[in-house]
Design a protein around this motif. Structure first.
Motif, PDB file in Angstrom:
ATOM      1  N   LEU B  84       0.828  -1.208   0.000  1.00 58.91           N
ATOM      2  CA  LEU B  84       0.000   0.000   0.000  1.00 58.91           C
ATOM      3  C   LEU B  84       0.862   1.258   0.000  1.00 58.91           C
ATOM      4  N   LEU B 133       9.407  -5.835   7.009  1.00 57.41           N
ATOM      5  CA  LEU B 133       8.696  -7.114   6.883  1.00 57.41           C
ATOM      6  C   LEU B 133       9.580  -8.266   7.329  1.00 57.41           C
ATOM      7  N   SER B 140       3.046  -7.275   5.719  1.00 57.98           N
ATOM      8  CA  SER B 140       3.421  -6.277   4.726  1.00 57.98           C
ATOM      9  C   SER B 140       2.384  -5.161   4.605  1.00 57.98           C
ATOM     10  N   PHE B 141       1.076  -5.456   4.835  1.00 61.37           N
ATOM     11  CA  PHE B 141       0.131  -4.346   4.634  1.00 61.37           C
ATOM     12  C   PHE B 141       0.320  -3.299   5.707  1.00 61.37           C
ATOM     13  N   MET B 142       0.860  -3.700   6.863  1.00 60.98           N
ATOM     14  CA  MET B 142       1.145  -2.723   7.911  1.00 60.98           C
ATOM     15  C   MET B 142       2.436  -1.953   7.614  1.00 60.98           C
ATOM     16  N   THR B 143       3.498  -2.693   7.227  1.00 57.72           N
ATOM     17  CA  THR B 143       4.754  -1.994   6.960  1.00 57.72           C
ATOM     18  C   THR B 143       4.576  -1.005   5.814  1.00 57.72           C
ATOM     19  N   LEU B 145       1.796   0.401   4.778  1.00 58.47           N
ATOM     20  CA  LEU B 145       0.960   1.526   5.212  1.00 58.47           C
ATOM     21  C   LEU B 145       1.844   2.529   5.955  1.00 58.47           C
ATOM     22  N   GLY B 146       2.735   2.005   6.811  1.00 57.97           N
ATOM     23  CA  GLY B 146       3.655   2.875   7.548  1.00 57.97           C
ATOM     24  C   GLY B 146       4.595   3.605   6.613  1.00 57.97           C
ATOM     25  N   ALA B 149       3.054   6.452   4.840  1.00 61.83           N
ATOM     26  CA  ALA B 149       2.982   7.651   5.675  1.00 61.83           C
ATOM     27  C   ALA B 149       4.340   8.338   5.747  1.00 61.83           C
ATOM     28  N   VAL B 150       5.405   7.527   5.886  1.00 67.71           N
ATOM     29  CA  VAL B 150       6.742   8.103   5.940  1.00 67.71           C
ATOM     30  C   VAL B 150       7.038   8.856   4.637  1.00 67.71           C
ATOM     31  N   GLY B 153       5.289  12.062   4.509  1.00 66.78           N
ATOM     32  CA  GLY B 153       5.940  13.008   5.407  1.00 66.78           C
ATOM     33  C   GLY B 153       7.187  13.596   4.779  1.00 66.78           C
ATOM     34  N   VAL B 154       8.010  12.717   4.185  1.00 67.63           N
ATOM     35  CA  VAL B 154       9.228  13.186   3.514  1.00 67.63           C
ATOM     36  C   VAL B 154       8.866  14.164   2.408  1.00 67.63           C
ATOM     37  N   THR B 156       6.188  16.024   2.192  1.00 66.33           N
ATOM     38  CA  THR B 156       5.707  17.289   2.763  1.00 66.33           C
ATOM     39  C   THR B 156       6.882  18.134   3.236  1.00 66.33           C
ATOM     40  N   LEU B 157       7.884  17.474   3.816  1.00 65.07           N
ATOM     41  CA  LEU B 157       9.072  18.207   4.274  1.00 65.07           C
ATOM     42  C   LEU B 157       9.753  18.894   3.104  1.00 65.07           C
ATOM     43  N   ARG B 261      -1.792   9.632  -5.134  1.00 68.79           N
ATOM     44  CA  ARG B 261      -3.053   9.359  -4.439  1.00 68.79           C
ATOM     45  C   ARG B 261      -3.924   8.390  -5.232  1.00 68.79           C
TER      46      ARG B 261
END
Lengths: 330, 339
Positions: B84, B133, B140-143, B145-146, B149-150, B153-154, B156-157, B261
């Motif tokens: 994801l 993972l 993997s769907f959690m990593t 997803l994380g 987000a990272v 964030g990068v 946006t920075l 997106r």
């Protein structure tokens, strides 16, 4: 026609002994994190530990608590609900559109409607054996699409503010009503689970679905019920959001998905199912809210918020994962 | 549960877990191309605008970015994992490339080198999900997803509040200039598909990705160290997403945080519709390409017929659920665990 689905060999029976130090520590993790965060924020800004700022923080956290609490039930069953945020956004649009016709009944209509939508996802998951994250990922884009279409992709204003006014009140002049509702919800659902066989059914489903099924637990119905409650909670969270923003918008709650998942896993509910509780998600949601509110206080740009969410989700899942259960991590 | 296909008719005792070697073309392989042709035909009948040459060119050009993303995600799905992270990685690489080629924010003008750096950034982020993972044993769907987000964030920075507009003629030209009637972007996507198909067919990485999805235990017991290959697959997927981010930047002429997106879901839809099983071990790049064309034709056709473009995501949601259900139902067993 059919490719093989290899069943993982059943792991040896693990007899639960006394919890190790590590397990004890992780079980208190959300509370420890909460206290440490509060302390750190107070050190960074002595003005933070005042009644007004705490009230504000708690008030912001209410929709997140409700969303996370609902989805926790699905996670306890071993699944995941990725549609909560999109469903919540859709519900804010519904609320804004239905309010002129339904008046005071809108809140109940919203919760019933989102509950039904959640149940629909549960049925699709159980009946067609589609993995829950695919059903809810599909649901997520379907709900977003519906919300975009019926709202013409823009915010819908809520003119009649009386219907949501009660959520903006303060109990005893201090505690925001929205947070009280969230607390009551968590307490009520926890109590119902505790007093009925539901809790053992949910846990059994999460710990070992096939064993639960063979033991006669109504696994399918429990899962559908979990998705229903998750959907209904998304509806309640939507009402809370509308009470604050006075409008419904097709993307209003979309950025709550990651914090909600983070709240669940930071609370210590294992993503593999079975282990965890709604109270943990409440603590997790408060931790996430404090992080959100606290980062600017410490002087960290809000862009780091996303990075932090990503990091804590992965770290918290790694800490709480039930490794005895999953032999192969996909 | 008995299956009634002719190929299985001679063995009806148990539902054994091993497929017989397929002879000829099975329905599940032929289904997606047939569906593509049928859908194309239906829209061609319904809409006079749809059946023009320029619209076919449009469809192919519109499919380019999705094709590149799907190339990456196909390898991950083949392993039975899920990814994801495309929105985050694409966002990060989109901003990175916009800041590295000639732009209105700084004096950089690295050209192709900047593109390479953006792709490498994508690969690094993909590597991160693979490592999480394998090392932390997080699903993997959690990593991913994380990591998504990272990546956001990068992005946006790097975005820092001012949109970087690309002024680099090469990057801008990719989306505009045409070769044999198709934009350069589309040819880049075709190259990606070729590379992906070659990797899948002839390299150890591609073959092991299949094997991991088919039977990871067996592979492990055979003495193959699975972990490095998993990380490598996620890294390669990240590189594809990075390139996709570059392509989106070329199309938009500016770096946007939201460049990716929805691409994660579209790509999963395309792969699944193309015949890739989410449980792994089946499918492939060429299947996915058919899926990409199907999704794009559907998107384009619905708009031509007059359906609101806002429905686009909803239609994809419906077809992915339906496609997964169709793929899973024949293998349903009584006490099967679905998480």
């Amino acid at each position: 026609m059919s490719a093989p689905v290899l069943t993982t060999p059943a792991p040896d029976a693990v007899v639960p002994g006394r919890p190790t130090v590590g397990q004890r520590l992780t079980s208190f993790m959300p509370v420890i994190a909460l206290v440490v965060l509060l302390a750190a924020l107070t050190v960074a800004d002595p003005g933070f530990l005042t009644l007004s700022s705490l009230t504000a923080a708690v008030r912001t956290s209410a929709p997140l608590v409700v969303l996370a609490a609902g989805a926790t039930l699905v996670v306890l069953c071993g699944g995941i609900d990725l549609s909560i945020a999109a469903l919540c956004s859709l519900a804010t649009v519904f609320f804004a559109l239905w309010l002129p016709d339904l008046g005071g009944l809108t809140t109940f209509a919203i919760i019933a409607a989102t509950g039904a939508i959640g149940a629909l996802q549960g049925v699709a998951h159980v009946l067609f054996r589609i993995p829950s994250f695919i059903v809810t990922l599909g649901g997520m884009s379907i709900f977003s699409a519906i919300a975009l279409v019926i709202s013409d992709a823009g915010p819908v204003r809520v003119v009649d503010r009386d219907a949501t006014n009660w959520l903006t009140l303060y109990v005893g002049g201090v505690v925001p009503m929205a947070f009280v509702v969230a607390l009551v919800l968590v307490a009520a659902v926890s109590l119902v689970l505790r007093l009925t066989p539901l809790e053992s059914w949910i846990r059994a489903t999460g710990y070992s679905e096939s064993a639960a099924r063979l033991a006669g637990a109504p696994v399918d119905r429990v899962k559908i019920a979990a998705f229903t409650v998750s959907g209904a909670c998304a509806g309640l969270a939507a009402v809370m959001l509308v009470s604050r923003n006075f409008s419904g918008s097709p993307t209003m709650a979309d950025n709550l998905l990651l914090p909600a998942v983070a709240a669940i896993v930071v609370g210590g509910t294992a993503i593999t199912g079975g282990h965890g509780s709604l109270w943990r998600s409440l603590a997790g949601a408060l931790v996430v809210t404090l992080l959100r509110v606290g980062l600017p206080i410490v002087g960290v740009p809000s862009a780091y918020e996303q990075i932090l969410y990503g990091a804590i989700i992965v770290a918290a899942v790694a800490l709480t994962l039930d490794r005895s259960k999953v032999l192969i991590i996909k | 549960m008995t299956t009634t296909s002719p190929a299985d008719a001679d063995r009806e005792v148990v539902h054994a877990g091993r497929p017989r070697p397929r002879r000829g073309i099975s329905l599940s392989d032929a289904g997606p191309p047939i569906a593509l042709v049928v859908i194309f035909g239906v829209f061609a009948v319904l809409s006079p605008d749809f059946r023009t040459v320029s619209n076919v060119q449009n469809v192919l050009d519109a499919a380019a970015v999705l094709a590149v993303v799907t190339c990456g995600i196909s390898f991950v799905l083949m392993m039975g994992s899920i990814d994801l992270s495309a929105p985050g990685i694409m966002g990060a690489s989109a901003i990175a490339v916009a800041l590295l080629v000639a732009n209105n924010r700084n004096d950089n003008d690295f050209g192709l080198f900047g593109v390479a750096v953006a792709v490498l950034l994508g690969a690094a982020l993909g590597c991160l999900s693979g490592l999480a993972l394998v090392v932390l044993k997080v699903p993997s769907f959690m990593t991913t997803l994380g990591v998504s987000a990272v990546g956001l964030g990068v992005a946006t920075l790097m975005f820092a509040g001012v949109q970087p507009n690309v002024t680099d003629p090469m990057l801008e030209g990719w989306a505009v200039e045409r070769f044999l009637g198709l934009a350069h972007l589309t040819w880049i996507a075709v190259a990606c598909v070729l590379v992906g198909a070659l990797v899948q067919r002839y390299s150890r990485l591609g073959r092991y990705a299949f094997a991991i999805g088919g039977a990871e235990e067996v592979l492990g017991l055979s003495g193959v160290r699975v972990a490095p290959y998993k990380v490598a697959v996620f890294t390669m997927a990240g590189a594809f997403y990075g390139l996709a981010g570059v392509l989106v930047t070329s199309q938009l002429g500016a770096g946007l945080v939201q460049a990716g997106r929805g691409y994660d879901f579209s790509a999963i839809t395309a792969a699944v519709v193309g015949g890739t099983l989410l449980s792994g071990g089946r499918g492939g790049i060429l299947h996915s390409v058919v899926g990409v064309l199907l999704v794009t034709v559907l998107t384009n056709g619905l708009v031509q017929v007059g359906v609101s473009p806002y429905w686009q995501g909803g239609v994809q949601g419906l077809i992915v659920v339906a496609a997964v259900a169709a793929a899973v139902l024949p293998q349903r067993r009584r006490n099967q665990v679905t998480k």
